[in-house]
Design a protein around this motif. Structure first.
Motif, short mmCIF file in Angstrom:
data_model
loop_
_atom_site.label_atom_id
_atom_site.label_comp_id
_atom_site.label_asym_id
_atom_site.label_seq_id
_atom_site.Cartn_x
_atom_site.Cartn_y
_atom_site.Cartn_z
N LEU A 114 9.71 28.76 -64.33
CA LEU A 114 8.67 29.78 -64.52
C LEU A 114 9.25 31.19 -64.49
O LEU A 114 8.88 32.04 -65.31
CB LEU A 114 7.61 29.63 -63.43
CG LEU A 114 6.32 30.44 -63.65
CD1 LEU A 114 5.68 30.07 -64.99
CD2 LEU A 114 5.33 30.20 -62.51
N THR A 115 10.17 31.46 -63.57
CA THR A 115 10.76 32.80 -63.52
C THR A 115 11.76 33.03 -64.66
O THR A 115 12.13 34.17 -64.94
CB THR A 115 11.47 33.05 -62.18
OG1 THR A 115 12.46 32.02 -61.95
CG2 THR A 115 10.46 33.02 -61.04
N ALA A 116 12.19 31.95 -65.31
CA ALA A 116 13.08 32.11 -66.46
C ALA A 116 12.36 32.68 -67.67
O ALA A 116 12.98 33.36 -68.51
CB ALA A 116 13.72 30.77 -66.82
N VAL A 117 11.06 32.40 -67.80
CA VAL A 117 10.32 32.86 -68.98
C VAL A 117 9.60 34.18 -68.72
O VAL A 117 8.95 34.71 -69.62
CB VAL A 117 9.32 31.79 -69.44
CG1 VAL A 117 10.04 30.50 -69.77
CG2 VAL A 117 8.25 31.53 -68.37
N MET A 118 9.68 34.70 -67.50
CA MET A 118 9.07 36.00 -67.21
C MET A 118 9.89 37.14 -67.80
O MET A 118 10.96 36.92 -68.39
CB MET A 118 8.94 36.19 -65.69
CG MET A 118 7.93 35.28 -65.03
SD MET A 118 7.83 35.60 -63.25
CE MET A 118 6.48 34.52 -62.79
N SER A 119 9.42 38.34 -67.63
CA SER A 119 10.16 39.52 -68.08
C SER A 119 11.41 39.70 -67.22
O SER A 119 11.42 39.26 -66.06
CB SER A 119 9.28 40.77 -67.99
OG SER A 119 8.96 41.05 -66.63
N PRO A 120 12.45 40.32 -67.74
CA PRO A 120 13.67 40.54 -66.93
C PRO A 120 13.41 41.35 -65.67
O PRO A 120 14.15 41.23 -64.70
CB PRO A 120 14.59 41.30 -67.89
CG PRO A 120 14.12 40.94 -69.26
CD PRO A 120 12.63 40.77 -69.13
#
Length: 333
Positions: A114-120
């Motif tokens: 999930l945190t991989a597809v969030m904004s940087p």
């Protein structure tokens, strides 16, 4: 030092917001898996496979940490006891302890994806993926231009992103790099420009870059060490169970040791799947030694390895080198 290099150094550390958000998602995924998957599966397994009567409330009992299971002997149509089991058996089972390593692994997996597809800015793993993309682009820009800046980084990124299969092979020959590395980087560059939904569906395109270029290199030995630790824990607990220091009616600790080793083996399998081939690593290591030799920064051991590599190259007949190059091209194509 270029501004792009400064950006890379700044991206190496996660912000408190990224860490807190990752932990919140990790705890949420872990609890959701335990409550809505782990507990129902255990209840169904014990009820259908062992014909056990479960009690999760009462004195000393808890839905999450302590169950009492009553297993009666199988009976026939007329109530007669079937088989060797004659007495009612009672077991105490802790679902949290038994599958605790699996719960942690699922929580980490969910939070990581999930945190991989969030904004940087907010994504814990996304920051790490961006860091590896920038690092790889710096490497190729250095190979192509030696001294480089932001414009060169952007040019290299666009070149790799828009390259077709033939162009990637040309870059492989021009830059003397592995084709697989270019292909993985291209997938990651294209991935980060997709929508959030498409990034989630194609998250492997980005995770592969991070796992190949960082995780498997840095954590392969620690993961292998944890596997040996898990195996030691499993052996000790099985031994204690054999010596009856662990009661037969409390199997949760044994199941914990089994699930721990199972989880660690899965992690190690993933590490091996994404690890670069040994031959490719040797070539890259040899090229780094050669570069260090000419720059004058090589250690004595790396200098000897580089000299050995150069002697092997010089002493090889041109025909054999050409034959090897042709066979490599056929394998790539």
């Amino acid at each position: 030092m270029t501004s792009s290099r400064v950006r890379y150094i700044e991206l190496r550390k996660n912000t408190p917001t990224q860490v807190v958000l990752f932990l919140v998602i990790f705890v949420s995924f872990s609890f959701a898996f335990f409550r809505f998957v782990g507990i129902p599966v255990a209840e169904k397994l014990f009820a259908e496979s062992f014909n056990a009567k479960l009690e999760t409330s009462g004195e000393g009992l808890n839905e999450f940490t302590n169950w009492r299971m009553t297993v009666e002997p199988p009976r026939g149509k007329h109530g007669e006891v079937l088989g060797d089991q004659q007495d009612v058996k009672i077991y105490y089972y802790s679902p949290l302890l038994a599958i605790f390593p699996v719960i942690l692994a699922v929580g980490l997996l969910g939070a990581g994806l999930l945190t991989a597809v969030m904004s940087p800015r907010n994504g814990y793993v996304r920051q790490k993926i961006e860091r590896e993309i920038i690092n790889a682009l710096h490497h190729y820009a250095h190979v192509a231009h030696s001294e480089h800046g932001d414009a060169d980084i952007t040019e290299i990124s666009d070149t790799i992103k828009k390259a077709d299969l033939h162009r990637l092979h040309e870059l492989e020959e021009t830059w003397n790099v592995a084709f697989t590395d270019l292909e993985v980087l291209q997938s990651a560059i294209r991935w980060r420009e997709r929508s959030m939904l498409m990034r989630l569906m194609r998250v492997d395109d980005a995770m592969r870059l991070y796992l190949r270029n960082h995780f498997t290199i840095r954590y392969e030995n620690p993961v292998l060490g944890f596997i040996y630790i898990g195996a030691a824990i499993l052996i000790i607990i099985i031994g204690l169970r054999g010596l009856q220091f662990i009661p037969k009616d409390r199997p949760s600790l044994v199941l914990f040791a089994i699930s721990l080793e199972f989880t660690l083996l899965i992690v190690y399998a993933i590490t091996l799947i994404y690890t670069k081939e040994s031959e490719q690593q040797e070539v890259e290591s040899g090229m780094m030694d050669v570069q260090s030799l000419f720059s004058g920064s090589a250690s004595p051991s790396s200098t000897k390895q580089a000299e050995k590599l150069l002697r092997m190259f010089v002493s090889s007949p041109p025909s054999s080198l050409g034959t090897h190059h042709d066979s490599s091209d056929r394998e790539v194509n």
